[in-house]
Write an enzyme that holds these catalytic residues in place. Structure first.
Site, PDB file in Angstrom:
ATOM      1  N   HIS A   1       0.867  -1.170   0.000  1.00 26.01           N
ATOM      2  CA  HIS A   1       0.000   0.000   0.000  1.00 26.01           C
ATOM      3  C   HIS A   1       0.908   1.225   0.000  1.00 26.01           C
ATOM      4  O   HIS A   1       2.107   1.126   0.280  1.00 26.01           O
ATOM      5  CB  HIS A   1      -0.891  -0.002   1.241  1.00 26.01           C
ATOM      6  CG  HIS A   1      -2.040  -0.945   1.140  1.00 26.01           C
ATOM      7  ND1 HIS A   1      -3.072  -0.931   2.040  1.00 26.01           N
ATOM      8  CD2 HIS A   1      -2.330  -1.930   0.262  1.00 26.01           C
ATOM      9  CE1 HIS A   1      -3.949  -1.867   1.717  1.00 26.01           C
ATOM     10  NE2 HIS A   1      -3.523  -2.484   0.637  1.00 26.01           N
TER      11      HIS A   1
ATOM     12  N   GLU B   1       1.328   3.723   2.039  1.00 24.84           N
ATOM     13  CA  GLU B   1       2.012   4.018   3.301  1.00 24.84           C
ATOM     14  C   GLU B   1       3.131   3.014   3.572  1.00 24.84           C
ATOM     15  O   GLU B   1       4.202   3.398   4.063  1.00 24.84           O
ATOM     16  CB  GLU B   1       1.012   4.015   4.463  1.00 24.84           C
ATOM     17  CG  GLU B   1      -0.109   5.022   4.315  1.00 24.84           C
ATOM     18  CD  GLU B   1      -1.313   4.521   3.528  1.00 24.84           C
ATOM     19  OE1 GLU B   1      -2.362   5.189   3.563  1.00 24.84           O
ATOM     20  OE2 GLU B   1      -1.230   3.454   2.862  1.00 24.84           O
TER      21      GLU B   1
ATOM     22  N   SER C   1      -7.413   7.690   3.618  1.00 26.86           N
ATOM     23  CA  SER C   1      -7.391   7.204   5.000  1.00 26.86           C
ATOM     24  C   SER C   1      -6.695   5.841   5.073  1.00 26.86           C
ATOM     25  O   SER C   1      -7.065   4.912   4.347  1.00 26.86           O
ATOM     26  CB  SER C   1      -8.838   7.075   5.500  1.00 26.86           C
ATOM     27  OG  SER C   1      -8.883   6.631   6.823  1.00 26.86           O
TER      28      SER C   1
ATOM     29  N   CYS D   1      -5.593   2.126   5.841  1.00 28.09           N
ATOM     30  CA  CYS D   1      -6.311   0.904   6.192  1.00 28.09           C
ATOM     31  C   CYS D   1      -5.791   0.344   7.523  1.00 28.09           C
ATOM     32  O   CYS D   1      -4.901   0.916   8.150  1.00 28.09           O
ATOM     33  CB  CYS D   1      -6.133  -0.128   5.081  1.00 28.09           C
ATOM     34  SG  CYS D   1      -4.461  -0.821   5.034  1.00 28.09           S
TER      35      CYS D   1
ATOM     36  N   CYS E   1      -1.902  -0.381   7.388  1.00 27.49           N
ATOM     37  CA  CYS E   1      -1.073   0.830   7.409  1.00 27.49           C
ATOM     38  C   CYS E   1      -1.220   1.581   8.726  1.00 27.49           C
ATOM     39  O   CYS E   1      -0.245   2.136   9.247  1.00 27.49           O
ATOM     40  CB  CYS E   1      -1.423   1.709   6.218  1.00 27.49           C
ATOM     41  SG  CYS E   1      -1.105   0.854   4.634  1.00 27.49           S
TER      42      CYS E   1
END
Length: 145
Positions: A50, A52, A77, A79, A82
């Protein structure tokens, strides 16, 4: 919008241009970007990259004291995975571009002491809204539906 969210959006756009999911992230310490990343699940056929996670990986090994001064910017936002990394490394602040298309466990990480700031960027929202409309199956795969 500040320069750091703009950098995260640039990462998201880079991911989209590569055929991936348009989510970007940057890690900032003492006013400087020390890591950048974007969602690369498609490009690298990864289960975990992801935006992040890619950003944290690209920042390299840091000391706990570095993370304690850090802010993580993400166009979407974070998950559960992350957000867990935020908690694991003790990152005290997360700036979120938007949480209308997807909202991770923001309340939980707030309860754990993380300062979560949602700027509700129209640019971040439009990027994800358009992607979800055009690639619903890929989006559902990414968020596990």
């Amino acid at each position: 919008m500040d320069e750091f969210m703009k950098a995260a959006i640039e990462e998201a756009q880079k991911g989209l241009a590569e055929g991936g999911i348009p989510i970007g992230s940057v890690l900032v310490i003492d006013g400087k970007i020390v890591g950048r990343g974007h969602n690369q699940r498609v490009q690298k056929e990864s289960t975990a990259l992801h935006a992040e996670m890619d950003c944290l990986e690209n920042a390299g090994r840091l000391k706990a004291s570095d993370y304690q001064r850090a802010t993580l910017y993400s166009t979407l936002s974070p998950c559960d995975m992350c957000s867990g990394a935020v908690l694991l490394y003790g990152i005290p602040k997360v700036v979120v571009g938007e949480n209308r298309t997807f909202c991770g466990p923001e309340d939980y990480i707030k309860k754990r002491g993380v300062n979560v700031v949602v700027i509700d960027s129209q640019e971040c929202y439009q990027l994800m809204e358009t992607f979800i409309k055009n690639y619903p199956e890929l989006w559902k795969e990414d968020i596990g539906e």
